[in-house]
Write an enzyme that holds these catalytic residues in place. Sequence first.
Site, PDB file in Angstrom:
ATOM      1  CG  ASP A 234      -2.029  -1.061   0.969  1.00  0.00           C
ATOM      2  OD1 ASP A 234      -1.730  -2.253   1.150  1.00  0.00           O
ATOM      3  OD2 ASP A 234      -3.140  -0.692   0.548  1.00  0.00           O
ATOM      4  CG  ASN A 244       0.728  -5.731   1.838  1.00  0.00           C
ATOM      5  OD1 ASN A 244      -0.081  -5.122   1.127  1.00  0.00           O
ATOM      6  ND2 ASN A 244       0.782  -7.052   1.843  1.00  0.00           N
TER       7      ASN A 244
HETATM    8  O1  MRU Z   1      -7.467  -3.372   3.020  1.00  0.00           O
HETATM    9  P1  MRU Z   1      -7.247  -3.734   1.587  1.00  0.00           P
HETATM   10  O2  MRU Z   1      -8.001  -4.944   1.150  1.00  0.00           O
HETATM   11  O3  MRU Z   1      -7.442  -2.549   0.661  1.00  0.00           O
HETATM   12  O4  MRU Z   1      -5.701  -4.110   1.549  1.00  0.00           O
HETATM   13  C1  MRU Z   1      -5.101  -4.441   0.333  1.00  0.00           C
HETATM   14  C2  MRU Z   1      -3.696  -4.855   0.481  1.00  0.00           C
HETATM   15  O5  MRU Z   1      -3.126  -4.845   1.540  1.00  0.00           O
HETATM   16  C3  MRU Z   1      -2.967  -5.216  -0.783  1.00  0.00           C
HETATM   17  O6  MRU Z   1      -1.954  -6.129  -0.517  1.00  0.00           O
HETATM   18  C4  MRU Z   1      -2.336  -3.959  -1.368  1.00  0.00           C
HETATM   19  O7  MRU Z   1      -3.265  -2.933  -1.496  1.00  0.00           O
HETATM   20  C5  MRU Z   1      -1.737  -4.229  -2.675  1.00  0.00           C
HETATM   21  S1  MRU Z   1      -2.964  -4.297  -3.955  1.00  0.00           S
HETATM   22  C6  MRU Z   1      -2.260  -4.635  -5.424  1.00  0.00           C
END
Ligand code: MRU
Length: 355
Positions: A234, A244
């Site tokens: 993220d 992440n």
């Molecule tokens: O809370 P989320 O489902 O939005 O979290 C997503 C993640 O942690 C993913 O690993 C990250 O955004 C990478 S997406 C290609």
Amino acid sequence: MTRTLWLEQDDRLLTLDQTLLPFERRVIELASAADCARAIATMQVRGAPLIGAVGAFGLAFALRVDHSDAALADACALLLATRPTAVNLRWALDRVAERARAAEPGARAKVSWDEAVAICEADVACNASIGAHGASLLAALVRPDRALNILTHCNAGAVATVEHGTALSIVYALAARGVNVHVWVDETRPRNQGAGLTAWELSQRGVAHTVIVDNAGGQLMREGLVDAVVVGCDRVAANGDVANKVGTYLKALAAWDNDVPFYVACPVSTIDRWARSGDAITIERRDPREVTHVTGRGPDGVVTEVQVVPDGTVALNPAFDVTPSRLVTALITEHGRVEAAVGGIRRVLLAAGSV
Ligand code: MRU
């Protein structure tokens, strides 16, 4: 349609409601800035690149209604307030806002819409490139006697992006090259994006996979059953620290202790050069109810939420964690392998023209 976010008649913005997957595939329309903000906040859309793309369209919708500077600032604030950790949201809003500000007021709506479309197209291309680079890198780990075993956490797949995914783009590219690949899928409590979304995506594409509880990865690594960990992220700080989904850090520690390579797949838009280290990254704290309750399908076929703790139990729900750069073997970006350190990050930002 293989995209997660797409246009119909060039004007209707459609996506999947991810809160209903894997049990129901429902297409929803986003038709305003408020729709986009709500979809991000409620996680109908999620995953760093997809959040950015939806945010960009949210801003474009707002400028159709009112193209003033004040409306632009209000819409940016509304969209930015939805989720704090994925930097792709701020990156996409900055990119659209910059184009809009540079345009004549009367042209702002069109310019911003075109920029949102360009962000989506760039996301698709970046992810395809991440897949190709990652597959070349991981091909070196293939052994003749067994499948290449990749462990992943959360969902960094096609539904977390406009198309292809980041970590899963690598898996799909390996499979397309004929590599016998198998994915260990962390269920990813509390919201189970691994069990619900990654397993769904992999089964749709016919990739062999096994869902494991979040705490199983370490033992599988000890048993030699994991060739590489590949996750999305993220936000990457300027020193290579990586934020992440919560639980990623523990996988990185276990990988380090077992000499298993730990790769982070992400587009350069996930790098935040203003965050000097992971300490500067805001970690979203979500509703404790996501910890105290789980949602699933009962034997009657009805999707229900059930409580898993005693009445009155206190819970805490940090949604992300930071993995220090020293535990990251490398980032895999659209520009290829990048060292998770100040020098590597600086070089890739320069190569991408982002500094
Ligand atoms: O809370 P989320 O489902 O939005 O979290 C997503 C993640 O942690 C993913 O690993 C990250 O955004 C990478 S997406 C290609």
